[in-house]
Design an enzyme around this catalytic site. Structure first.
Site, PDB file in Angstrom:
ATOM      1  N   CYS A 113       0.815  -1.228   0.000  1.00 25.53           N
ATOM      2  CA  CYS A 113       0.000   0.000   0.000  1.00 25.53           C
ATOM      3  C   CYS A 113       0.843   1.271   0.000  1.00 25.53           C
ATOM      4  CB  CYS A 113      -0.955   0.002   1.188  1.00 25.53           C
ATOM      5  SG  CYS A 113      -2.083  -1.396   1.185  1.00 25.53           S
ATOM      6  N   HIS A 253      -3.019   7.154   3.329  1.00 23.18           N
ATOM      7  CA  HIS A 253      -3.487   5.944   2.647  1.00 23.18           C
ATOM      8  C   HIS A 253      -4.896   5.608   3.137  1.00 23.18           C
ATOM      9  CE1 HIS A 253      -4.027   1.988   1.218  1.00 23.18           C
ATOM     10  NE2 HIS A 253      -3.766   1.381   2.363  1.00 23.18           N
ATOM     11  N   ASN A 283     -10.107   0.250   0.145  1.00 22.71           N
ATOM     12  CA  ASN A 283      -8.636   0.289   0.155  1.00 22.71           C
ATOM     13  C   ASN A 283      -8.126  -0.170  -1.211  1.00 22.71           C
ATOM     14  OD1 ASN A 283      -5.911  -0.161   0.506  1.00 22.71           O
ATOM     15  ND2 ASN A 283      -6.108  -1.202   2.466  1.00 22.71           N
TER      16      ASN A 283
HETATM   17  N1  ACO Z   1     -18.372  -8.827   8.909  1.00 21.40           N
HETATM   18  C1  ACO Z   1     -18.824  -9.224  10.100  1.00 21.40           C
HETATM   19  N2  ACO Z   1     -18.009  -9.660  11.080  1.00 21.40           N
HETATM   20  C2  ACO Z   1     -16.689  -9.671  10.829  1.00 21.40           C
HETATM   21  C3  ACO Z   1     -16.161  -9.249   9.587  1.00 21.40           C
HETATM   22  C4  ACO Z   1     -17.059  -8.821   8.604  1.00 21.40           C
HETATM   23  N3  ACO Z   1     -16.665  -8.403   7.393  1.00 21.40           N
HETATM   24  N4  ACO Z   1     -14.814  -9.373   9.638  1.00 21.40           N
HETATM   25  C5  ACO Z   1     -14.503  -9.836  10.861  1.00 21.40           C
HETATM   26  N5  ACO Z   1     -15.636 -10.015  11.570  1.00 21.40           N
HETATM   27  C6  ACO Z   1     -15.768 -10.517  12.939  1.00 21.40           C
HETATM   28  C7  ACO Z   1     -14.604 -11.387  13.349  1.00 21.40           C
HETATM   29  O1  ACO Z   1     -14.773 -12.709  12.890  1.00 21.40           O
HETATM   30  C8  ACO Z   1     -14.666 -11.289  14.857  1.00 21.40           C
HETATM   31  O2  ACO Z   1     -15.683 -12.155  15.299  1.00 21.40           O
HETATM   32  P1  ACO Z   1     -15.486 -12.993  16.660  1.00 21.40           P
HETATM   33  O3  ACO Z   1     -15.350 -11.940  17.733  1.00 21.40           O
HETATM   34  O4  ACO Z   1     -16.742 -13.785  16.729  1.00 21.40           O
HETATM   35  O5  ACO Z   1     -14.242 -13.777  16.465  1.00 21.40           O
HETATM   36  C9  ACO Z   1     -15.144  -9.852  15.086  1.00 21.40           C
HETATM   37  O6  ACO Z   1     -15.754  -9.425  13.843  1.00 21.40           O
HETATM   38  C10 ACO Z   1     -14.059  -8.898  15.475  1.00 21.40           C
HETATM   39  O7  ACO Z   1     -12.963  -9.097  14.596  1.00 21.40           O
HETATM   40  P2  ACO Z   1     -11.681  -8.184  14.669  1.00 21.40           P
HETATM   41  O8  ACO Z   1     -10.732  -8.633  13.605  1.00 21.40           O
HETATM   42  O9  ACO Z   1     -11.198  -8.126  16.078  1.00 21.40           O
HETATM   43  O10 ACO Z   1     -12.313  -6.786  14.275  1.00 21.40           O
HETATM   44  P3  ACO Z   1     -11.639  -5.384  14.300  1.00 21.40           P
HETATM   45  O11 ACO Z   1     -12.418  -4.466  15.129  1.00 21.40           O
HETATM   46  O12 ACO Z   1     -10.170  -5.442  14.528  1.00 21.40           O
HETATM   47  O13 ACO Z   1     -11.838  -4.915  12.799  1.00 21.40           O
HETATM   48  C11 ACO Z   1     -10.523  -4.710  10.807  1.00 21.40           C
HETATM   49  C12 ACO Z   1     -11.239  -5.653  11.747  1.00 21.40           C
HETATM   50  C13 ACO Z   1     -11.574  -3.794  10.188  1.00 21.40           C
HETATM   51  C14 ACO Z   1      -9.842  -5.502   9.722  1.00 21.40           C
HETATM   52  C15 ACO Z   1      -9.493  -3.863  11.613  1.00 21.40           C
HETATM   53  O14 ACO Z   1      -8.658  -4.688  12.368  1.00 21.40           O
HETATM   54  C16 ACO Z   1      -8.668  -3.015  10.733  1.00 21.40           C
HETATM   55  O15 ACO Z   1      -9.143  -2.077  10.155  1.00 21.40           O
HETATM   56  N6  ACO Z   1      -7.366  -3.283  10.612  1.00 21.40           N
HETATM   57  C17 ACO Z   1      -6.503  -2.549   9.745  1.00 21.40           C
HETATM   58  C18 ACO Z   1      -6.125  -3.431   8.681  1.00 21.40           C
HETATM   59  C19 ACO Z   1      -6.251  -2.833   7.325  1.00 21.40           C
HETATM   60  O16 ACO Z   1      -6.897  -1.855   7.066  1.00 21.40           O
HETATM   61  N7  ACO Z   1      -5.586  -3.503   6.426  1.00 21.40           N
HETATM   62  C20 ACO Z   1      -5.563  -3.145   5.077  1.00 21.40           C
HETATM   63  C21 ACO Z   1      -4.240  -3.430   4.506  1.00 21.40           C
HETATM   64  S1  ACO Z   1      -2.973  -2.632   5.404  1.00 21.40           S
HETATM   65  C22 ACO Z   1      -3.184  -1.113   5.139  1.00 21.40           C
HETATM   66  O17 ACO Z   1      -3.674  -0.773   4.119  1.00 21.40           O
HETATM   67  C23 ACO Z   1      -2.806  -0.170   6.174  1.00 21.40           C
END
Ligand code: ACO
Length: 326
Positions: A113, A253, A283
């Site tokens: 990214c 980003h 993204n």
């Molecule tokens: N829909 C519904 N539920 C979901 C989804 C979805 N799409 N995805 C995950 N869940 C569930 C998980 O299974 C988990 O369930 P559980 O508690 O029963 O196990 C619950 O939601 C919480 O999951 P987490 O991964 O802890 O959720 P979090 O609040 O961290 O959000 C996310 C996830 C949005 C990916 C967050 O961690 C994030 O934004 N991270 C940054 C990563 C990113 O943006 N990466 C892109 C590439 S890197 C970059 O560009 C910077």
């Protein structure tokens, strides 16, 4: 002093839209979950016949048109991408061919990214040493082909698109003031995708799935991304003797609205100084910053002498910033 100045911007976003409601139809997810955790409402998906170099070519054509520069005048083309259609030749070679930019040297940069910022920093150095007078810097990705559409943790996050800038060597105080790049390969396992035929089979999913999708530990990525994106912004300002109060707009980003909000809080910047379009494009990896920049430029949000900052973070980990006097 000779500096690289942005003479034109362009972007291309594929027509097909997939909203969160469309994803609800085949995935255990909801619009409410996706919007509250990421701010994303929809993403665009490239047509089957389109490749990353096609998207890049369209964005480049628009940037050239705005700059009033002919393809034959371009000395250098750098494409930031991790989704080029070939292992080789590079997407940049295909763009050079498509545009008829016969004089241009062309190559890709792989920094996930952060690809556009890494490509931009490379091009700026060529301008600075005088070997290049006009260049094209592009970020282009078809991320929707890299995700497992059964994995709700990743597939909801990404979209396709391309953005481009034309750089021109100019005398004066304006232009790209500085670029700042960082890498820490120790974090590779938090965010990666195995490559095609050249990747080793030491990871279990090679046998399990046959296909090689993006793998991510979202929580961990989130924490490091917020700190790195904030720190590199301060680093760029300090290197130029400027402060956050001098900034007109920042273009982080576009990974996730919560990351953007957290950066704003950490840098103590009001929300109207942080450009956001992740709700509409999701993204798009290395394309995200040049798409956002082109949107702001075409909406007339940037005036001469405005100070703007671009900052990116991606797999590797890689991160970086560029400070620009418009
Ligand atoms: N829909 C519904 N539920 C979901 C989804 C979805 N799409 N995805 C995950 N869940 C569930 C998980 O299974 C988990 O369930 P559980 O508690 O029963 O196990 C619950 O939601 C919480 O999951 P987490 O991964 O802890 O959720 P979090 O609040 O961290 O959000 C996310 C996830 C949005 C990916 C967050 O961690 C994030 O934004 N991270 C940054 C990563 C990113 O943006 N990466 C892109 C590439 S890197 C970059 O560009 C910077």
């Amino acid at each position: 002093m000779i500096r690289a100045k942005i003479a034109g911007t362009g972007s291309y976003i594929p027509e097909k839209v997939a909203t969160n409601f469309d994803l609800e139809k085949f995935l255990d997810t909801s619009d409410e979950w996706i919007v509250s955790r990421t701010g994303i409402r929809e993403r665009h998906i490239a047509a089957e016949c389109q490749n990353a170099s096609d998207l890049a070519t369209e964005a480049a054509r628009k940037a050239l048109e705005m700059a009033g520069v002919a393809a034959e005048e371009i000395d250098l083309i750098i494409v930031g991408t991790i989704t080029g259609e070939f292992t080789f030749p590079s997407a940049a070679c295909m763009v050079q061919k498509n545009l008829g930019a016969r004089r241009a040297v062309a190559f890709d940069v792989s920094a996930a990214c952060s690809g556009f910022i890494f490509a931009l920093a490379n091009a700026v150095n060529y301008h600075r040493i005088g070997t290049v007078k006009r260049s094209l810097v592009i970020g282009s990705e078809i991320m929707t082909r890299t995700v497992n559409w059964k994995d709700r943790n990743t597939c909801v996050l990404f979209g396709d698109g391309a953005g481009a800038v034309v750089l021109s060597s100019e005398e004066g105080e304006g232009g790209i003031l500085s670029t700042h790049l960082h890498t820490d390969g120790n974090y590779w396992e938090l965010l990666y995708q195995l490559s095609g035929s050249a990747s080793p089979s030491f990871l279990p999913e090679v046998e399990d799935q046959g296909r090689r999708f993006v793998k991510m530990q979202g929580n961990e990525v989130f924490k490091v991304a917020v700190k790195a994106l904030s720190d590199v912004a301060l680093e760029a300002l300090a290197a130029n003797g400027l402060t956050k109060d001098d900034l007109k707009l920042i273009f982080p980003h576009q990974a996730n609205k919560r990351i953007l909000d957290a950066i704003g809080k950490r840098l103590d910047l009001p929300s109207d100084k942080i450009f956001v379009n992740v709700d509409r494009v999701a993204n798009t990896s290395s394309a995200s910053i040049p798409i956002a920049l082109d949107e702001a430029n075409r909406r007339g949000l940037l005036a001469p002498q405005d100070l703007i900052l671009l900052n990116a973070f991606g797999g590797g980990f890689t991160w970086g910033a560029a400070l620009i006097r418009w």
